[in-house]
Design a protein around this motif. Structure first.
Motif, short mmCIF file in Angstrom:
data_model
loop_
_atom_site.label_atom_id
_atom_site.label_comp_id
_atom_site.label_asym_id
_atom_site.label_seq_id
_atom_site.Cartn_x
_atom_site.Cartn_y
_atom_site.Cartn_z
N THR A 56 -16.98 -13.00 -14.03
CA THR A 56 -15.94 -14.02 -13.90
C THR A 56 -14.58 -13.35 -13.71
OG1 THR A 56 -17.21 -15.50 -15.32
CG2 THR A 56 -14.89 -16.01 -15.01
N GLN A 57 -14.35 -12.27 -14.43
CA GLN A 57 -13.11 -11.51 -14.27
C GLN A 57 -13.01 -10.92 -12.85
OE1 GLN A 57 -10.54 -11.27 -16.38
NE2 GLN A 57 -9.44 -10.13 -14.80
N MET A 58 -14.15 -10.45 -12.36
CA MET A 58 -14.16 -9.90 -11.01
C MET A 58 -13.85 -10.99 -9.99
SD MET A 58 -17.13 -7.53 -9.35
CE MET A 58 -16.80 -6.52 -7.89
N GLN A 59 -14.44 -12.16 -10.17
CA GLN A 59 -14.15 -13.27 -9.27
C GLN A 59 -12.67 -13.63 -9.32
OE1 GLN A 59 -15.75 -17.07 -10.43
NE2 GLN A 59 -16.17 -17.65 -8.30
N TYR A 60 -12.13 -13.60 -10.55
CA TYR A 60 -10.71 -13.90 -10.70
C TYR A 60 -9.88 -12.84 -9.98
CZ TYR A 60 -6.10 -14.19 -12.85
OH TYR A 60 -4.76 -14.26 -13.05
N ASN A 61 -10.28 -11.54 -10.09
CA ASN A 61 -9.55 -10.47 -9.42
C ASN A 61 -9.59 -10.64 -7.90
OD1 ASN A 61 -9.05 -9.46 -11.87
ND2 ASN A 61 -10.17 -7.54 -11.64
N PHE A 62 -10.76 -11.02 -7.37
CA PHE A 62 -10.85 -11.28 -5.94
C PHE A 62 -9.93 -12.41 -5.52
CE2 PHE A 62 -15.10 -9.10 -5.81
CZ PHE A 62 -14.74 -8.16 -4.86
N SER A 63 -9.91 -13.49 -6.33
CA SER A 63 -9.06 -14.62 -6.00
C SER A 63 -7.59 -14.22 -6.05
CB SER A 63 -9.33 -15.78 -6.96
OG SER A 63 -10.65 -16.20 -6.87
N TYR A 64 -7.25 -13.46 -7.10
CA TYR A 64 -5.87 -13.01 -7.25
C TYR A 64 -5.48 -12.07 -6.11
CZ TYR A 64 -1.78 -10.77 -9.34
OH TYR A 64 -0.52 -10.28 -9.59
N MET A 65 -6.38 -11.14 -5.79
CA MET A 65 -6.13 -10.20 -4.70
C MET A 65 -6.00 -10.95 -3.38
SD MET A 65 -8.35 -6.85 -3.65
CE MET A 65 -9.81 -7.83 -3.36
N ASN A 66 -6.87 -11.94 -3.19
CA ASN A 66 -6.82 -12.72 -1.96
C ASN A 66 -5.48 -13.45 -1.84
OD1 ASN A 66 -8.60 -13.72 0.37
ND2 ASN A 66 -7.83 -15.64 -0.49
N TYR A 196 -6.28 -3.43 5.33
CA TYR A 196 -7.43 -2.87 4.62
C TYR A 196 -7.04 -2.61 3.16
CZ TYR A 196 -9.77 -2.31 9.09
OH TYR A 196 -10.38 -2.56 10.29
N ILE A 197 -7.80 -3.24 2.25
CA ILE A 197 -7.51 -3.15 0.81
C ILE A 197 -8.44 -2.12 0.19
CG2 ILE A 197 -7.17 -4.48 -1.30
CD1 ILE A 197 -5.54 -5.40 1.15
N LYS A 198 -7.87 -1.28 -0.68
CA LYS A 198 -8.69 -0.27 -1.36
C LYS A 198 -9.77 -0.95 -2.21
CE LYS A 198 -4.87 3.02 -1.81
NZ LYS A 198 -3.99 3.75 -2.76
N SER A 199 -11.01 -0.52 -2.04
CA SER A 199 -12.09 -1.10 -2.85
C SER A 199 -11.97 -0.70 -4.32
CB SER A 199 -13.45 -0.66 -2.30
OG SER A 199 -13.59 0.75 -2.42
N ASP A 200 -11.41 0.49 -4.57
CA ASP A 200 -11.27 0.96 -5.96
C ASP A 200 -10.36 0.05 -6.78
OD1 ASP A 200 -12.93 2.99 -5.35
OD2 ASP A 200 -11.34 4.50 -5.07
N TRP A 201 -9.47 -0.64 -6.08
CA TRP A 201 -8.56 -1.55 -6.79
C TRP A 201 -9.34 -2.60 -7.58
CZ3 TRP A 201 -5.75 -6.33 -4.77
CH2 TRP A 201 -4.70 -6.70 -5.64
N VAL A 202 -10.50 -2.97 -7.06
CA VAL A 202 -11.35 -3.96 -7.74
C VAL A 202 -12.43 -3.26 -8.56
CG1 VAL A 202 -12.94 -5.88 -7.45
CG2 VAL A 202 -10.91 -5.69 -5.98
N PHE A 203 -13.19 -2.38 -7.89
CA PHE A 203 -14.35 -1.80 -8.56
C PHE A 203 -13.96 -0.95 -9.77
CE2 PHE A 203 -16.43 -2.77 -4.48
CZ PHE A 203 -17.59 -3.34 -4.94
N ASP A 204 -12.95 -0.08 -9.58
CA ASP A 204 -12.59 0.82 -10.68
C ASP A 204 -12.04 0.07 -11.89
OD1 ASP A 204 -13.45 2.83 -9.13
OD2 ASP A 204 -11.47 3.68 -8.66
N SER A 205 -11.21 -0.96 -11.64
CA SER A 205 -10.66 -1.72 -12.78
C SER A 205 -11.78 -2.44 -13.53
CB SER A 205 -9.62 -2.73 -12.28
OG SER A 205 -10.23 -3.67 -11.41
N LEU A 206 -12.77 -2.95 -12.79
CA LEU A 206 -13.89 -3.62 -13.45
C LEU A 206 -14.76 -2.63 -14.21
CD1 LEU A 206 -14.96 -6.17 -10.69
CD2 LEU A 206 -13.78 -6.65 -12.84
N LYS A 207 -14.95 -1.47 -13.61
CA LYS A 207 -15.78 -0.47 -14.28
C LYS A 207 -15.12 0.02 -15.57
CE LYS A 207 -18.75 3.44 -13.33
NZ LYS A 207 -19.87 2.68 -13.88
N LYS A 208 -13.78 0.20 -15.53
CA LYS A 208 -13.05 0.59 -16.73
C LYS A 208 -13.18 -0.49 -17.80
CE LYS A 208 -9.65 3.54 -14.42
NZ LYS A 208 -8.23 3.70 -14.05
N MET A 209 -13.11 -1.76 -17.40
CA MET A 209 -13.25 -2.86 -18.35
C MET A 209 -14.66 -2.87 -18.95
SD MET A 209 -12.59 -6.92 -17.76
CE MET A 209 -13.82 -7.03 -16.49
#
Length: 778
Positions: A56-66, A196-209
């Protein structure tokens, strides 16, 4: 081996031990497995909730990033320095430089941007910002161009699209965001800007969480519509097509079953049990996956299960030991009973081996013993029957017949020794009979009979039997007793019997003894004499032991009543209220009663109670006020009391009550006077001449005494009370009648208007006329 043989021979013990042991084992194992099962389910539920929060947090991050990219894309699309790069057919060099500078500044201000590309459809040219784009000889440019202008895949605008820019393994390293002037899918016929958006911006923050506070527990992946898996870094475990197809099938089947956009699936991935948490369409046509090793998730549960099994094993050993101890504890009474029952086998009779367990053997032995006891009981009943017949119908038997019956039934009666018959009677028998249950009465009778017989038999041969439920007969054979003290020898034993029964059963016994008899045929007369002597408890009191010598004078006395002079003096003393004289006469009467024959005592006491009753009736007839006294109770005293002492105390208290009632009561007299005075005032309040003096003359008292008596009783003077009554009547006439004030004054006994007005205003705060006006208005 010896212990095992002992255990093997105890079939019932085996059943008890195996039942307890099996129950404990089942309970412990069931408890252990139930606890670990519930723990696993709880851990699974907690992990599922945690995973859902992550996605859910990841979905929120995608929405926020979008949302951020959308605002940035709108700004970029309208940038004047980038418009020439997008639309000019011939691009001046200065515009090209300014466009690249603008793209560089946008990249520097947005840390999440991987790169930025401008497509000019007029020139069919792509302008990019990355070093690879500018220096790798066009490889990156061609890769971007092939992806962007692929005729088989139209790209949605203003949406995040996972792409691979720099990586050759096809894994995601950026998200593309295509911006055009229209909202339609991108085509070669229009210019566009691609961010082009860095994928780490999403994946790394989620992995740290996900890794916060614990070690990494899973992999975050993305899946397209065909089920191909992508991540921000290379994960070999999910590279094979078979693995990707398996995960895609799990998710597809689960979504079909639940019809939900997110959920949890547990299945085998690369031969390892895994938990797959998914959320569909956070980005259109893409699915986010969170894949975790199930064994790694449940590692703590597995450790807990192992610990639980170890603890259960230890407890199981303790339970087995406890089962053995408890089984022997429970079996011990049965073993004792078996020893006792086996002890009853007649000597020389071989012990017959029985089928079944110990209880079956006990049952067989019980049946044998029961049969034997029935025979003994029948013989006991016959014995008691003949003893009762000896006591009540002794004249029916000859001496020879009695000796034959004694020998035949082995009665414990010695002859030719002298015999004393003892009758033990329960004191307070009437109260005992009314308040004791039938079963308890039988138990008491059995206990008294056996205790008395056992204690007496230690010294002299004795037989005991209960008769009519209210007394016990002891037949004592005086073997080797001195001639001069035959009766005295058994008195201490009887006292011990009385003490024992009172100590253990709280029952009081009195005893009557017969004279020693030398012939068995005299047993019936001895019983009659002992029974008659026991009745003299009436004179000697409870717990007495009464011999014929003690009641010799009573039996010889022919007097049946007390002198009339005692009755007359008692009656006169009661009428005069002279308690001392009444007590003296009552004591004389009871002193004479104690010398009467038993059968005459009750009649004489009853006659005396009737004398007292008639005296009370006569006193009450001559009194102005009634005495608080229950006359009918008097003649019940002889029936309710069991000894002369109790009757004397009850009648003495009665006489005291009568004498107290005879004393003049000043309080009663004063109350009568005051009630009479108040009644006179209420009747004659309208009389003008009514006053304290006239009332005193009416009741034959002095005015001063009457005034003091009234004031002391009511805290108001007699004159004030007269005015109080008159003013109350005046108040009612003013409220309810139409009489004039002067008429009301006269009707209430007043002759002076000013005096009436003054009294009325002092009580009610207004004159009579004002009071009437106020009441009529209200």
């Amino acid at each position: 081996m010896k212990g095992f043989g002992f255990y093997k021979s105890k079939k019932y013990l085996q059943r008890v031990l195996s039942s307890i042991m099996l129950s404990m084992v089942v309970v412990l194992l069931a408890s252990s497995f139930a606890n670990t099962y519930l723990l696993e389910k709880s851990m699974k539920r907690i992990q599922e909730d945690s995973n859902l929060k992550i996605l859910t947090q990841m979905q929120y991050n995608f929405s926020y990033m979008n949302e951020i990219i959308t605002h940035l894309s709108y700004f970029v699309l309208k940038d004047n320095l980038l418009i020439p790069l997008m639309f000019d057919e011939t691009l001046p060099k200065m515009d090209l430089i300014q466009g690249y500078q603008r793209m560089s500044s946008i990249m520097e201000s947005s840390s999440f941007l991987h790169s930025m590309v401008v497509y000019n459809h007029s020139q069919n040219e792509i302008y990019g910002t990355t070093t690879n784009f500018l220096l790798d000889g066009g490889v990156t440019k061609k890769k971007i161009s092939d992806w962007l202008l692929d005729p088989d895949h139209q790209h949605e605008t203003s949406r995040l699209i996972p792409v691979s820019l720099d990586r050759e393994d096809g894994q995601i390293d950026a998200f593309a965001f295509v911006v055009t002037e229209s909202l339609k899918p991108f085509s070669r016929g229009e210019s566009a800007i691609v961010l082009y958006i860095k994928s780490d911006w999403v994946f790394d923050s989620l992995k740290k969480m996900n890794d916060t506070g614990s070690r990494s527990q899973g992999d975050i992946l993305m899946a397209d519509q065909e089920g191909r898996l992508y991540s921000s870094h290379n994960i070999d475990a999910y590279g094979s097509k078979a693995t990707q197809d398996t995960i895609h099938t799990y998710i597809k089947n689960h979504r079909t079953l639940t019809d939900e956009p997110s959920g949890f699936v547990i299945g085998d991935v690369e031969g390892e049990k895994s938990m797959i948490t998914y959320m569909a369409d956070p980005i259109p046509n893409w699915t986010i996956l969170y894949v975790q090793s199930y064994d790694q998730l449940m590692a703590e549960v597995t450790q807990t299960r192992v610990k639980s099994l170890v603890v259960s094993g230890i407890l199981l050993l303790i339970a087995i030991g406890l089962s053995v101890w408890l089984s022997y504890k429970l079996y011990h009474p049965i073993e004792d009973m078996l020893h006792r029952i086996r002890f009853q086998h007649p000597r020389g009779e071989p012990t017959r081996r029985t089928e079944g367990d110990e209880l079956h053997a006990m049952s067989e032995n019980y049946l044998k013993l029961s049969h034997t006891l029935q025979e003994i009981s029948s013989e006991h009943i016959v014995n008691k029957y003949y003893i009762r017949k000896f006591m009540t119908d002794g004249q029916m038997f000859s001496h020879h017949d009695m000796i034959s019956l004694i020998d035949k039934h082995q009665l414990n009666i010695a002859y030719p020794a002298e015999i004393i018959v003892c009758v033990l009677r329960l004191d307070h028998f009437q109260a005992y009979a009314n308040h004791t249950a039938v079963a308890l009465k039988k138990m008491h009778s059995f206990a008294i009979t056996n205790i008395a017989q056992e204690m007496m038999s230690k010294v002299y041969p004795c037989e005991a039997v209960e008769v009519w439920g209210d007394h016990i007969i002891l037949i004592v054979s005086l073997i080797d007793a001195p001639t001069t003290s035959k009766t005295d020898r058994i008195l201490p034993i009887l006292q011990d019997i009385q003490y024992t029964i009172e100590k253990y059963y709280d029952l009081s016994l009195s005893c009557g003894l017969s004279d020693p008899i030398s012939q068995l045929t005299q047993l019936s007369s001895g019983y009659t004499q002992a029974l008659q002597n026991s009745l003299y408890t009436l004179i000697f009191g409870y717990k007495s032991i009464i011999t014929s010598e003690m009641v010799k004078e009573n039996n010889a006395n022919k007097r049946v009543s007390i002198p009339e002079a005692i009755e007359r003096k008692l009656s006169e003393s009661l009428k005069k209220g002279l308690m001392t004289e009444a007590g003296i006469e009552l004591e004389k009467a009871f002193s004479l009663f104690a010398t009467f024959h038993y059968h005459d005592i009750h009649r004489a006491v009853t006659n005396l109670t009737w004398v007292i009753k008639y005296t009370v009736v006569e006193i009450m007839e001559n009194r102005v006020t009634k005495m608080n006294f229950n006359v009918d109770y008097i003649h019940h005293i002889p029936q309710e009391k069991e000894t002369l002492e109790e009757m004397y105390v009850a009648l003495l208290a009665l006489c005291s009550q009568i004498c107290e009632g005879q004393k003049p009561s000043n309080v009663e007299r004063n109350d009568m006077i005051l009630e009479t005075v108040k009644e006179l005032i209420h009747q004659k309040y309208a009389d003008i001449n009514l006053s304290q003096q006239t009332i005193a003359a009416t009741v034959k008292l002095s005015s001063a005494y009457l005034g003091k008596l009234f004031k002391d009783s009511y805290q108001i003077t007699l004159t004030e009370y007269i005015n109080e009554v008159r003013l109350q009547h005046a108040q009612r006439l003013l409220e309810n009648g139409d009489h004039s004030v002067l008429d009301i004054m006269e009707k209430c006994g007043y002759a002076n208007p000013s005096y009436f007005f003054r009294l009325f205003k002092a009580k009610f705060g207004s004159t009579p006329k004002e009071y009437r006006i106020k009441k009529s208005i209200s």
